[in-house]
Design a protein around this motif. Structure first.
Motif, PDB file in Angstrom:
ATOM      1  N   PRO A  61      52.162  43.586  38.662  1.00  0.00           N
ATOM      2  CA  PRO A  61      51.315  43.843  37.496  1.00  0.00           C
ATOM      3  C   PRO A  61      49.820  43.780  37.857  1.00  0.00           C
ATOM      4  N   ASP A  62      49.028  44.595  37.169  1.00  0.00           N
ATOM      5  CA  ASP A  62      47.585  44.690  37.458  1.00  0.00           C
ATOM      6  C   ASP A  62      46.915  43.317  37.427  1.00  0.00           C
ATOM      7  N   GLU A  63      47.278  42.499  36.409  1.00  0.00           N
ATOM      8  CA  GLU A  63      46.586  41.202  36.257  1.00  0.00           C
ATOM      9  C   GLU A  63      46.828  40.311  37.473  1.00  0.00           C
ATOM     10  N   LEU A  64      48.057  40.393  38.037  1.00  0.00           N
ATOM     11  CA  LEU A  64      48.350  39.541  39.203  1.00  0.00           C
ATOM     12  C   LEU A  64      47.571  40.010  40.431  1.00  0.00           C
ATOM     13  N   MET A  65      47.437  41.338  40.551  1.00  0.00           N
ATOM     14  CA  MET A  65      46.682  41.852  41.696  1.00  0.00           C
ATOM     15  C   MET A  65      45.213  41.451  41.575  1.00  0.00           C
ATOM     16  N   GLU A  66      44.706  41.510  40.342  1.00  0.00           N
ATOM     17  CA  GLU A  66      43.312  41.111  40.135  1.00  0.00           C
ATOM     18  C   GLU A  66      43.122  39.632  40.460  1.00  0.00           C
ATOM     19  N   LYS A  67      44.114  38.845  40.066  1.00  0.00           N
ATOM     20  CA  LYS A  67      44.039  37.395  40.325  1.00  0.00           C
ATOM     21  C   LYS A  67      44.004  37.122  41.832  1.00  0.00           C
ATOM     22  N   SER A  68      44.854  37.844  42.579  1.00  0.00           N
ATOM     23  CA  SER A  68      44.855  37.657  44.044  1.00  0.00           C
ATOM     24  C   SER A  68      43.458  37.885  44.610  1.00  0.00           C
TER      25      SER A  68
END
Ligand SMILES: NC(=O)c1ccc[n+]([C@@H]2O[C@H](COP(=O)([O-])OP(=O)(O)OC[C@H]3O[C@@H](n4cnc5c(N)ncnc54)[C@H](O)[C@@H]3O)[C@@H](O)[C@H]2O)c1
Length: 309
Positions: free
Chosen positions: A138-145
């Protein structure tokens, strides 16, 4: 004629200096590099609540440093503070900080400057992994990384580097990864964040070097998998050349590299060979090698469900 003489002179100076550097490196291959003293230095470790961060804290505590411990997990960070206190640390301060939030980093950094002083060794260690293939993530997880594994480094440098430059004294430590040197199947966002962290730390090193800020040192660490919670379940097929590292061994090497003011630390040593091979092997041969070392299956057993969900 004059420009040619000028160019020849520049070339001779370059060659002379290069020979001196090579001789110096050869000498230090045979005699031990002197280790710097870190007693009394203010060492900030992000992600100090577990894994490498906790072990690094314990190691610096034994070396007499003052510790500033940051983690998003207050309870585990407090546990680390108590552990280093028991190890007889010169001083230990735990702060809850979400390194993925720029404002939080700046807020806690100014608190540290007021309450403890100028940080002289900054270890950007906090990290997360999603462990999903690119299109499943999910986009939010990639952003968090990217926020935790890379952008946090920008904000901590902005907060602490100016005082290091003013004091001409400081050490910037980037815990990147071998996944910051070579792409890894199933770790697209993690690799992106670790490549970015590597490139950022290397570039700031170039800037401080070119500005003759000799007191500012950099160490960039790129380990293969380590037996902490982060990559639980991951395996290595060729464990004799690419072993899953013991955390205590990894931390021993990291601290030694910091004390030697070593710029790059890749571990195990086979990572140096892989990076070298990658630079010139035909891509098809590179893929064959990747398949042979099991690189497409490293993540098959990944069980870090806490971070997966
Ligand atoms: N374990 C490995 O195989 C491995 C391999 C190469 C590199 N690394 C890197 O080493 C570093 C340490 O990893 P580890 O194995 O000790 O992992 P870990 O999961 O044991 O520890 C990571 C710590 O970071 C903290 N953290 C997570 N998000 C945070 C946030 N937003 N703000 C502040 N703290 C946060 C966690 O609470 C945790 O205490 C990471 O940067 C990781 O990417 C690990």
């Amino acid at each position: 004629m004059a420009p040619i003489l000028g160019l020849a002179q520049e070339l001779l100076v370059f060659l002379g200096k290069s020979i001196l550097v090579v001789v110096e490196s050869l000498v230090f291959t045979f005699i031990p590099v002197p280790r710097k003293k870190v007693a009394g230095e203010i060492v900030l470790i992000t992600g100090a609540g577990s894994g490498l961060g906790r072990l690094l804290a314990l190691k610096f505590a034994r070396l007499g440093s003052v510790l500033v411990l940051w983690d998003i997990n207050q309870e585990r960070n407090e546990e680390t503070r108590k552990m280093v206190q028991e190890a007889g640390v010169a001083g230990a301060y735990a702060y809850t900080c979400d390194c993925s939030q720029r404002e939080d980093v700046y807020r806690v950094a100014s608190q540290v400057k007021k309450e403890v002083g100028d940080v002289s060794i900054l270890i950007n260690n906090a990290g997360i992994v999603t462990g999903r293939k690119f299109l499943d993530c999910p986009d939010e997880l990639m952003e968090k990384s990217l926020d935790v594994n890379f952008k946090a480094h920008l904000w901590t440098y902005k907060a602490f580097l100016p005082a290091m430059i003013a004091n001409d004294h400081g050490h910037l430590v980037c815990i990147s990864s071998s996944a910051g040197l070579i792409g890894v199947y199933g770790l697209a966002d993690y690799c992106a964040s670790k490549f970015a962290a590597f490139g950022f730390a290397e570039t700031v090193f170039f800037e401080t070097f070119a500005s003759k800020q000799k007191g500012i040192k950099t160490t960039i660490v790129c380990p293969f998998f380590i037996k902490t919670q982060m990559f639980e379940g991951c395996t290595s097929r060729l464990s004799y050349v690419l072993p899953i590292l013991e955390p205590e061994y990894a931390v021993e090497k990291i601290v030694d590299a910091i004390l030697k003011e070593q710029l790059y630390l890749y571990m195990p040593r086979f990572i140096y060979i892989m990076v070298f091979l990658k630079s010139f092997l035909p891509p098809k041969l590179g893929m064959l090698l990747a398949e042979y070392v099991g690189a497409f299956n490293f993540m098959d057993g990944f069980t870090n469900s806490k971070k997966k969900d």
